[in-house]
Design an enzyme around this catalytic site. Structure first.
Site, PDB file in Angstrom:
ATOM      1  N   HIS A  45       6.642   1.506  -2.537  1.00 29.64           N
ATOM      2  CA  HIS A  45       7.576   0.205  -2.842  1.00 29.64           C
ATOM      3  C   HIS A  45       8.609   0.172  -3.051  1.00 29.64           C
ATOM      4  O   HIS A  45       9.821  -0.327  -2.439  1.00 29.64           O
ATOM      5  CB  HIS A  45       6.725  -0.508  -4.127  1.00 29.64           C
ATOM      6  CG  HIS A  45       7.301  -1.690  -4.853  1.00 29.64           C
ATOM      7  ND1 HIS A  45       7.134  -2.768  -3.948  1.00 29.64           N
ATOM      8  CD2 HIS A  45       8.192  -1.962  -5.631  1.00 29.64           C
ATOM      9  CE1 HIS A  45       8.053  -3.664  -4.415  1.00 29.64           C
ATOM     10  NE2 HIS A  45       8.418  -3.145  -5.558  1.00 29.64           N
ATOM     11  N   TYR A  77      -2.389   4.589  -4.888  1.00 29.73           N
ATOM     12  CA  TYR A  77      -3.277   3.271  -4.615  1.00 29.73           C
ATOM     13  C   TYR A  77      -3.506   3.305  -3.076  1.00 29.73           C
ATOM     14  O   TYR A  77      -4.314   2.286  -2.717  1.00 29.73           O
ATOM     15  CB  TYR A  77      -2.499   2.021  -5.166  1.00 29.73           C
ATOM     16  CG  TYR A  77      -1.304   2.019  -4.984  1.00 29.73           C
ATOM     17  CD1 TYR A  77      -0.895   1.305  -3.724  1.00 29.73           C
ATOM     18  CD2 TYR A  77      -0.214   1.889  -5.841  1.00 29.73           C
ATOM     19  CE1 TYR A  77       0.560   0.985  -3.188  1.00 29.73           C
ATOM     20  CE2 TYR A  77       1.144   2.018  -5.420  1.00 29.73           C
ATOM     21  CZ  TYR A  77       1.565   1.449  -4.278  1.00 29.73           C
ATOM     22  OH  TYR A  77       2.726   1.187  -3.971  1.00 29.73           O
ATOM     23  N   ARG A  96       4.547  -2.031   5.222  1.00 26.26           N
ATOM     24  CA  ARG A  96       5.224  -1.185   4.291  1.00 26.26           C
ATOM     25  C   ARG A  96       5.017   0.606   4.272  1.00 26.26           C
ATOM     26  O   ARG A  96       4.084   0.819   3.955  1.00 26.26           O
ATOM     27  CB  ARG A  96       4.920  -1.488   3.058  1.00 26.26           C
ATOM     28  CG  ARG A  96       6.282  -1.038   1.958  1.00 26.26           C
ATOM     29  CD  ARG A  96       5.943  -1.321   0.438  1.00 26.26           C
ATOM     30  NE  ARG A  96       5.227  -0.230   0.025  1.00 26.26           N
ATOM     31  CZ  ARG A  96       4.322  -0.489  -0.751  1.00 26.26           C
ATOM     32  NH1 ARG A  96       4.097  -1.428  -1.475  1.00 26.26           N
ATOM     33  NH2 ARG A  96       3.794   0.920  -1.202  1.00 26.26           N
TER      34      ARG A  96
END
Ligand code: TPP
Ligand code: MG
Lengths: 366, 326
Positions: A265, A274, A261
């Site tokens: 998100h 993160y 990815r």
């Protein structure tokens, strides 16, 4: 009994398919379809179009013209391979990053924009009669996929149900329940796990101690395998084989497509909280579009002029879709009642009237 | 003292609970490293470690089930469900186990767990991210359902929920997560559960509400005040079990009642309040009870969410109706 006395009664292996390496070089014999320039071009075009769409969709969100959007950046080959391998009469149950498959199956780019623009009409799919809409509640569509596959089996149709979900989704009970039934009833279905390494902020290794996600299939009694999800030729190949097997009565398959990815998100997320950008940058080397482009340049005289022409064509298509989206007539407020039941129960008529009256008042007041 | 939002008050209460009670464990999807998708658990993992603040795999049934197991062992789990739209896999665990452990074991095993979830519409979120389905939980015997509507109440009620010896579903109205700020002393003091909070004093009509709708309801009360209509505004706060005494006392004073909630109308918590008013307060009513609620439709996607949710104007219309009838 000591360990030495215990008999081994089952073993498993998980196979991994890659056909083009990251330099776009052949690492194994290519399947027959890859000999066709038209086919490769179709795959390439879908990926480029999806990426062009993606950056435009993010821009629409950033400028307040659309709601939250989930990007498929870097994962285009997975859904491109899926969509290209499927027959129109098959059924797709997507999550929210399979635009490339949806586009190939008749879903309009403007419809996807409407969906993220907060409008149910974005799931009406004018040119796609039987695919399920985007699934947001994670993994809930796996048992549904089994149901769709059973309907096909019961009617003795040569069709296959295809369900796509994420690495995080494989932690949910629905996933196990669905693949278990697929195995127990030998259903014509293919489950694709798009392992993009992340479920929002939770890395793949926090989801499961299993070495691969493909091996979860073994417990359901169905074959599971891995594929390089950034190699569109491998993806298309593995998918075709699984579909053919299911279509001819050979039962279900689980495919774990390894990808990454590249974006947050969704546009509501901030991945810098993160994960290190350096790790993301590392994965740029594996880009699925670059890889096929390198192959096309080396083998099919692909050049900058053709590349530019393709980008221009995709940009024009996306532009038209955006205009169609922006020109969408407003949703009548009372329409929230019109698809609840086939016929609106009498008990709800007064509520509908109230919403309609308020809608008209507001318009009049503007 | 700095003023803080509801979200920051939730965070403060969680930190306080982790600090004061070694048995508190906080967990859920993305709550650790990321600090929660709304940042309600921001900084907690850093402060209290990965054993007490945990990122779980993506599995809501498991989250609720493990909370029950921990609680049965005397821990005080505070589990987060990322959005109320994804809380439904917990229902079996909650209705078959969390609510029943005490009863089934005649008090031998209890379930002091908290299940937190942001809920409600109005933030232009995607599909499934905007529902108000608190009535599903309010219908479960043995459960407490608590909804704060200000930073002070978020802090005090969350601490109360964590201290409570029984299972609590704690629903956080995300539309007002960052809407208002208040000074919240971090004194570890819980507020009482099972009681309504009076937000405004008035004698003409009682407005009963909870969660984010307190905002529109107070706005309506203010506008009505300018027209000389005094509203007694109650924030129910604990919607199960209900503090009917406070509501009945208010209606005894005003003789009129309008109930406001974002959830769908049919079998919403407003229906229970109206039924109890009919049972116990009919003789103090001058006019039929009015409900201003979401409609009995699927929560529409965000283009229509404002047409769905009660507006200040709808509340004012309902209040005037109770006045005309008398
Ligand atoms: C049942 C459920 N729980 C939580 C969420 C919130 N949520 C949306 S996407 C997501 C992570 C999904 O990760 P993965 O399955 O790996 O798919 P990806 O987003 O990486 O494509 C979460 C937790 C949800 N949509 N549904
Ligand atoms: Mg993922």
């Amino acid at each position: 009994m000591t360990n030495e006395e215990k008999k081994c009664i089952a073993k498993f292996e998980i196979h991994y398919t890659q056909l083009l390496n990251q330099a776009g070089e052949r690492v194994g014999p290519l399947p027959e379809f890859a000999a066709s320039y038209e086919t490769l071009l179709a795959l390439y075009r879908t990926m480029v179009q999806t990426r062009t769409f993606d950056s435009k969709a993010i821009a629409l969100q950033r400028t307040g013209k659309m709601g939250t959007y989930s990007s498929s950046l870097g994962q285009e080959a997975v859904a491109t391979g899926i969509g290209h391998a499927m027959l129109f009469e098959d059924v797709l149950l997507p999550t929210y990053r399979e635009y490339a498959a949806q586009f190939q199956r008749g879903v309009a780019m403007s419809e996807i924009l409407r969906y993220w623009g907060g409008d149910e009409r974005g799931m009406a799919y004018a040119e796609q009669p039987h695919d399920m809409p985007i699934t947001v509640p994670i993994a809930t569509h796996v048992p549904q996929c089994a149901g769709i596959a059973y309907a096909m089996k019961l009617r003795k149709e040569a069709r296959v149900a295809v369900c796509v979900l994420g690495d995080g989704a494989t932690s949910k009970g629905d996933f196990y329940e669905g693949i278990n039934l697929a195995g127990a009833w030998q259903l014509p279905m293919v489950v694709v796990v798009t392992n993009n390494h992340w479920a929002i902020s939770v890395p793949r290794k926090v989801q499961s101690h299993a070495q691969t996600l493909a091996q979860k299939a073994i417990a359901a009694g169905i074959p599971g395998e891995q594929v390089d999800g950034n190699d569109v030729i491998a993806m298309r190949h593995v998918m075709s084989n699984a579909l053919e097997k299911a279509r001819s009565g050979g039962g279900p398959t689980l495919i774990e497509a390894i990808t990454y990815r590249m974006h947050d998100h969704t546009t509501a997320d901030d991945a810098s909280r993160y994960r290190e950008q350096a790790i993301v940058d590392e994965h740029k080397r594996l880009d699925p579009i670059d890889r096929l482009r390198k192959y096309l340049i080396a083998n099919h005289n692909w050049d900058d002029t053709k590349e530019q022409a393709l980008h221009d064509a995709c940009a024009a298509d996306v532009e038209a879709a955006v205009n169609s989206y922006l020109d969408t007539p407003p949703v009548p407020p009372e329409s929230m009642f019109d698809y609840l039941y086939e016929t609106l129960p009498d008990a709800l008529q007064s509520q509908r009237d109230e919403v309609e009256r308020r809608g008209k008042q507001q318009k009049g007041g503007d | 003292m700095a003023e803080i939002t509801i979200l920051e008050a939730v965070n403060l209460a969680l930190a306080r609970a982790l600090e004061e009670y070694p048995d508190v464990v906080v967990f859920g999807e993305d709550v650790g490293v990321n600090g929660g998708v709304f940042r309600a658990t921001e900084g907690l993992q850093k402060q209290y470690g990965t054993e007490r603040v945990l990122d779980t795999p993506l599995a809501e049934t498991m989250i609720a089930g493990m909370a029950i197991g921990m609680a049965a062992q005397g821990l005080r789990p505070v589990a987060e469900i990322q959005f109320m739209g994804f809380i439904y896999p917990t229902i079996e665990q909650m209705i078959c186990h969390a609510t029943r452990l005490r009863n089934r074991t005649r008090g031998r095993i209890t379930c002091p767990m908290v299940l937190r979830a942001p809920y409600g519409g109005g933030i232009h979120a995607p599909e499934h991210h905007s529902e108000s389905t608190e009535a599903i939980f309010a219908h479960m015997p043995g459960l407490r359902v608590v909804i704060p509507s200000s930073p002070l109440r978020a802090y005090g009620l969350l601490l109360a929920a964590i201290q409570d010896p029984d299972p609590v579903v704690f629903l956080e109205p995300k539309r007002i997560y960052r809407m208002m700020k208040q000074e919240v002393p971090d004194d570890g003091e819980a507020l009482p559960l099972d009681v309504c909070f009076q937000l405004r004093d008035g004698t003409d009509v009682t407005l009963v509400t909870w969660g984010a709708m307190t905002h529109e309801t107070l706005q309506a009360a203010e506008q009505l005040e300018a027209e000389g209509i005094g509203c007694d505004v109650l924030d129910v706060a604990t919607i199960k079990p209900l503090d009917m005494e406070t509501i009945l006392n208010s209606v005894a004073k005003t003789g009129r009642c309008v109930i406001v909630h974002e959830a769908a109308r049919t079998c919403g918590v407003g229906a229970e309040i109206a039924a109890q008013l009919a049972e116990h307060g009919l003789l103090s009513l001058f006019a039929a009870v009015q409900r201003v609620t979401g409609y009995d439709t699927i929560m529409p996607m965000f283009k229509l969410e404002n047409d769905y949710m009660p507006s200040t104007e709808r509340i004012i219309t309902a209040v005037k109706k109770t006045l005309e009838e008398a």
